[in-house]
Write an enzyme that holds these catalytic residues in place. Sequence first.
Site, PDB file in Angstrom:
ATOM      1  N   GLY A 151       4.594 -16.096 -10.788  1.00 35.62           N
ATOM      2  CA  GLY A 151       5.758 -15.427 -10.195  1.00 35.62           C
ATOM      3  C   GLY A 151       5.467 -15.117  -8.730  1.00 35.62           C
ATOM      4  O   GLY A 151       4.453 -15.552  -8.179  1.00 35.62           O
TER       5      GLY A 151
ATOM      6  N   GLY B 209       3.758  -9.275 -14.483  1.00 30.82           N
ATOM      7  CA  GLY B 209       4.936  -8.409 -14.513  1.00 30.82           C
ATOM      8  C   GLY B 209       4.548  -6.950 -14.411  1.00 30.82           C
ATOM      9  O   GLY B 209       3.360  -6.609 -14.326  1.00 30.82           O
TER      10      GLY B 209
ATOM     11  N   HIS C  92      20.641 -20.933  20.940  1.00 31.55           N
ATOM     12  CA  HIS C  92      19.822 -22.148  20.852  1.00 31.55           C
ATOM     13  C   HIS C  92      18.575 -21.977  21.702  1.00 31.55           C
ATOM     14  O   HIS C  92      18.668 -21.433  22.800  1.00 31.55           O
ATOM     15  CB  HIS C  92      20.635 -23.342  21.364  1.00 31.55           C
ATOM     16  CG  HIS C  92      19.860 -24.626  21.364  1.00 31.55           C
ATOM     17  ND1 HIS C  92      19.587 -25.313  20.193  1.00 31.55           N
ATOM     18  CD2 HIS C  92      19.272 -25.320  22.383  1.00 31.55           C
ATOM     19  CE1 HIS C  92      18.880 -26.396  20.501  1.00 31.55           C
ATOM     20  NE2 HIS C  92      18.678 -26.425  21.817  1.00 31.55           N
TER      21      HIS C  92
ATOM     22  N   LYS D  20       2.067  -7.923   2.666  1.00 29.48           N
ATOM     23  CA  LYS D  20       2.605  -8.682   3.801  1.00 29.48           C
ATOM     24  C   LYS D  20       1.659  -8.641   5.012  1.00 29.48           C
ATOM     25  O   LYS D  20       1.590  -9.588   5.795  1.00 29.48           O
ATOM     26  CB  LYS D  20       3.993  -8.166   4.193  1.00 29.48           C
ATOM     27  CG  LYS D  20       5.104  -8.923   3.521  1.00 29.48           C
ATOM     28  CD  LYS D  20       5.388  -8.543   2.100  1.00 29.48           C
ATOM     29  CE  LYS D  20       4.926  -9.466   1.046  1.00 29.48           C
ATOM     30  NZ  LYS D  20       5.289  -9.056  -0.312  1.00 29.48           N
TER      31      LYS D  20
ATOM     32  N   LEU E 273       2.295   9.679  -0.739  1.00 27.10           N
ATOM     33  CA  LEU E 273       3.670   9.491  -0.256  1.00 27.10           C
ATOM     34  C   LEU E 273       3.888   8.029   0.121  1.00 27.10           C
ATOM     35  O   LEU E 273       3.061   7.436   0.818  1.00 27.10           O
ATOM     36  CB  LEU E 273       3.927  10.362   0.978  1.00 27.10           C
ATOM     37  CG  LEU E 273       4.100  11.867   0.770  1.00 27.10           C
ATOM     38  CD1 LEU E 273       4.376  12.543   2.114  1.00 27.10           C
ATOM     39  CD2 LEU E 273       5.225  12.184  -0.217  1.00 27.10           C
TER      40      LEU E 273
ATOM     41  N   ASP F 147      12.522   0.811  -9.800  1.00 21.92           N
ATOM     42  CA  ASP F 147      11.859  -0.032 -10.811  1.00 21.92           C
ATOM     43  C   ASP F 147      12.027   0.469 -12.236  1.00 21.92           C
ATOM     44  O   ASP F 147      11.744  -0.268 -13.179  1.00 21.92           O
ATOM     45  CB  ASP F 147      10.354  -0.130 -10.511  1.00 21.92           C
ATOM     46  CG  ASP F 147      10.036  -1.097  -9.385  1.00 21.92           C
ATOM     47  OD1 ASP F 147      10.966  -1.557  -8.710  1.00 21.92           O
ATOM     48  OD2 ASP F 147       8.840  -1.388  -9.184  1.00 21.92           O
TER      49      ASP F 147
ATOM     50  N   GLY G  37      -0.138 -16.136 -13.963  1.00 22.10           N
ATOM     51  CA  GLY G  37       1.243 -15.779 -13.627  1.00 22.10           C
ATOM     52  C   GLY G  37       1.649 -16.373 -12.286  1.00 22.10           C
ATOM     53  O   GLY G  37       1.094 -16.000 -11.248  1.00 22.10           O
TER      54      GLY G  37
ATOM     55  N   CYS H 117       5.143   0.479  -2.943  1.00 23.93           N
ATOM     56  CA  CYS H 117       5.522  -0.378  -1.820  1.00 23.93           C
ATOM     57  C   CYS H 117       4.592  -0.180  -0.623  1.00 23.93           C
ATOM     58  O   CYS H 117       4.052  -1.134  -0.075  1.00 23.93           O
ATOM     59  CB  CYS H 117       6.973  -0.073  -1.445  1.00 23.93           C
ATOM     60  SG  CYS H 117       7.537  -0.950  -0.015  1.00 23.93           S
TER      61      CYS H 117
HETATM   62  P1  FAD Z   1       7.329   3.110  -6.600  1.00 22.38           P
HETATM   63  O1  FAD Z   1       7.180   2.510  -5.278  1.00 22.38           O
HETATM   64  O2  FAD Z   1       6.527   2.543  -7.738  1.00 22.38           O
HETATM   65  O3  FAD Z   1       7.007   4.646  -6.448  1.00 22.38           O
HETATM   66  C1  FAD Z   1       6.994   5.528  -7.535  1.00 22.38           C
HETATM   67  C2  FAD Z   1       6.193   6.758  -7.171  1.00 22.38           C
HETATM   68  O4  FAD Z   1       6.383   7.738  -8.176  1.00 22.38           O
HETATM   69  C3  FAD Z   1       4.686   6.500  -7.121  1.00 22.38           C
HETATM   70  O5  FAD Z   1       4.182   6.921  -5.876  1.00 22.38           O
HETATM   71  C4  FAD Z   1       4.117   7.336  -8.271  1.00 22.38           C
HETATM   72  O6  FAD Z   1       2.854   7.899  -7.958  1.00 22.38           O
HETATM   73  C5  FAD Z   1       5.170   8.434  -8.401  1.00 22.38           C
HETATM   74  N1  FAD Z   1       5.252   9.035  -9.737  1.00 22.38           N
HETATM   75  C6  FAD Z   1       5.348   8.395 -10.926  1.00 22.38           C
HETATM   76  N2  FAD Z   1       5.463   9.310 -11.927  1.00 22.38           N
HETATM   77  C7  FAD Z   1       5.427  10.537 -11.359  1.00 22.38           C
HETATM   78  C8  FAD Z   1       5.513  11.864 -11.859  1.00 22.38           C
HETATM   79  N3  FAD Z   1       5.680  12.109 -13.165  1.00 22.38           N
HETATM   80  N4  FAD Z   1       5.427  12.883 -10.976  1.00 22.38           N
HETATM   81  C9  FAD Z   1       5.274  12.657  -9.647  1.00 22.38           C
HETATM   82  N5  FAD Z   1       5.192  11.418  -9.116  1.00 22.38           N
HETATM   83  C10 FAD Z   1       5.283  10.368  -9.957  1.00 22.38           C
HETATM   84  N6  FAD Z   1       9.297  -5.396  -3.194  1.00 22.38           N
HETATM   85  C11 FAD Z   1      10.012  -5.883  -2.171  1.00 22.38           C
HETATM   86  O7  FAD Z   1      11.199  -5.558  -2.041  1.00 22.38           O
HETATM   87  N7  FAD Z   1       9.462  -6.739  -1.255  1.00 22.38           N
HETATM   88  C12 FAD Z   1       8.167  -7.130  -1.347  1.00 22.38           C
HETATM   89  O8  FAD Z   1       7.701  -7.896  -0.512  1.00 22.38           O
HETATM   90  C13 FAD Z   1       7.374  -6.624  -2.415  1.00 22.38           C
HETATM   91  N8  FAD Z   1       6.082  -6.977  -2.528  1.00 22.38           N
HETATM   92  C14 FAD Z   1       5.332  -6.459  -3.539  1.00 22.38           C
HETATM   93  C15 FAD Z   1       4.011  -6.827  -3.645  1.00 22.38           C
HETATM   94  C16 FAD Z   1       3.216  -6.325  -4.663  1.00 22.38           C
HETATM   95  C17 FAD Z   1       1.760  -6.726  -4.752  1.00 22.38           C
HETATM   96  C18 FAD Z   1       3.771  -5.407  -5.598  1.00 22.38           C
HETATM   97  C19 FAD Z   1       2.933  -4.808  -6.696  1.00 22.38           C
HETATM   98  C20 FAD Z   1       5.099  -5.028  -5.505  1.00 22.38           C
HETATM   99  C21 FAD Z   1       5.896  -5.552  -4.479  1.00 22.38           C
HETATM  100  N9  FAD Z   1       7.246  -5.218  -4.357  1.00 22.38           N
HETATM  101  C22 FAD Z   1       7.983  -5.736  -3.333  1.00 22.38           C
HETATM  102  C23 FAD Z   1       7.918  -4.336  -5.339  1.00 22.38           C
HETATM  103  C24 FAD Z   1       8.063  -2.916  -4.771  1.00 22.38           C
HETATM  104  O9  FAD Z   1       6.802  -2.424  -4.406  1.00 22.38           O
HETATM  105  C25 FAD Z   1       8.716  -2.021  -5.813  1.00 22.38           C
HETATM  106  O10 FAD Z   1       9.908  -2.607  -6.273  1.00 22.38           O
HETATM  107  C26 FAD Z   1       9.028  -0.658  -5.210  1.00 22.38           C
HETATM  108  O11 FAD Z   1       7.859  -0.018  -4.769  1.00 22.38           O
HETATM  109  C27 FAD Z   1       9.731   0.222  -6.256  1.00 22.38           C
HETATM  110  O12 FAD Z   1      10.056   1.434  -5.668  1.00 22.38           O
HETATM  111  P2  FAD Z   1      10.257   2.745  -6.541  1.00 22.38           P
HETATM  112  O13 FAD Z   1      10.671   3.809  -5.581  1.00 22.38           O
HETATM  113  O14 FAD Z   1      11.107   2.458  -7.712  1.00 22.38           O
HETATM  114  O15 FAD Z   1       8.816   3.111  -7.138  1.00 22.38           O
END
Ligand code: FAD
Length: 466
Positions: free
Chosen positions: A177, A265, A439, A53, A40, A307, A175, A44
């Site tokens: 980025g 990426g 301030h 962080k 869960l 994403d 990378g 993120c």
């Molecule tokens: P996710 O967080 O990827 O969650 C998707 C979930 O779906 C996962 O738990 C996965 O197990 C589950 N899942 C997938 N397929 C299935 C399925 N078929 N059945 C059941 N479960 C499934 N973003 C920020 O805004 N600020 C930051 O500082 C930041 N730092 C980051 C640092 C790193 C190193 C990384 C890798 C990413 C960072 N991000 C940051 C990006 C951020 O983590 C993602 O944009 C965010 O987690 C996307 O959220 P989401 O809900 O789309 O998917």
Amino acid sequence: MSKLESVETLVIGSGPGGYVAALRSSQLGMKTAIVERSQLGGVCTHVGCIPSKALIAESHRYDLLRQFNHADAAAAFEIAQHFKQGIVKKQAGGVGYLLKTAGVSILEGEARLVDKHTAIIQQSGREQTISFENAILATGSRPIELQAFPVGGRILSSTEALSLPEVPTSLVVIGGGYIGIELGQMYAKFGTKVSILEGGEQVLPGFEAELAIPVVRQLKADGIQMITGATAQKVVQHADSITLHYLKNKEQHEVTAEYVLVTIGRKPNTDGHLGLANIGLPVTGRGLIETDEQCRTVIPNIFAIGDITAGPALAHKASYEAKIAAEAIAGHASEVNYKAIPLVVFSHPELASVGLNETEAKAKSIPIVIGKASFAINGRALALRETEGFVKILADSASGIVIGAQIVGVEASTLVSELGLAIEMGATVEDLALTIHPHPTLGEVIMEAAENAVRKTMKVKKEQQI
Ligand code: FAD
């Protein structure tokens, strides 16, 4: 197969998109279930925003101690990893608690869509069928893997890089980025010799050069070697090191380190077992799902957020879309408006942007005034020994309405929200300039940048009158 369960909203994935969608759906009175195949909280919470962080903040603390000669990198890193695990556990526990108290059913396993109203959830060979009126897909993304750099051994993705048992002596990051910069600088602050390889002409290629410059200056001060305009070609693994071969200026070069970290990426989780083909839901060439302004896909009862959809892959974008999708299902007229999504790099100094930048405003032929102010003589920045950077505000030159802002400097991540609010509310630079800022605080730099813009808008008006 267990008995069929039926819900109004089925959410697949429990990252910042999925769990927020499930909460909002349940709060709006709909019978809601969420499916998660791993833990869960998603990327993120476990391998993204939160652990990175935590380690970055710990690396700053260590850096400070080092300046006072009270530092032992190995011990500090061990404490940092322990601290990070604690935070991740707390956050993940918080997600579970929120979902349970909101009455959301939590289903463990991998969801596969079999038709437009049915999914099968599989876990450890057991299957459960669930029917739904609407589904919100929030399956997130994973690191892109290149054939030449398969993750394993001395080749790391961001996930492995967040859980190294000790501080590496050296690290090459492919990378430049935001993820590569954040993790590379974090390790550099713990004493790792870091090299960052970037294909573009500057690291942080998405940001204008003047914003990247203060960060680059600090990266250099942290001992990081930046190799720009370079293409990684292959790696050769040795017993206790790895050599990366790359091309720069048409010449072959190599760099050897303890590990290579690949941050080039992320790839949306729309392939594999999700079953999009079973329901006829197409994806773009990059694997993204197209949605309308309510996050609805071409199949009216299927929504997609986070994403797996276009736009920046950021947690707060996923959570924002989550609320819109749940509200759309509940019949509300909510629609997305992306004009003020903040982008933050948790580098040192931090970098943040919201709304349009100067290049984008010019490309749209919007007549702008730019207000700027520096952290150099701000009292709070001086007290924090963090005087690097500036605030830049872009306003429509006729109306003074704020259309964008960028900050490079201490606490840019927090300061940017005031400018996001200004854009959301259609505030003018005069509104910002007339707001009394306490301030001594960093926010005064925003007020000064706004004052600078006000003076310029007055000049524009005067010229128009002549
Ligand atoms: P996710 O967080 O990827 O969650 C998707 C979930 O779906 C996962 O738990 C996965 O197990 C589950 N899942 C997938 N397929 C299935 C399925 N078929 N059945 C059941 N479960 C499934 N973003 C920020 O805004 N600020 C930051 O500082 C930041 N730092 C980051 C640092 C790193 C190193 C990384 C890798 C990413 C960072 N991000 C940051 C990006 C951020 O983590 C993602 O944009 C965010 O987690 C996307 O959220 P989401 O809900 O789309 O998917």
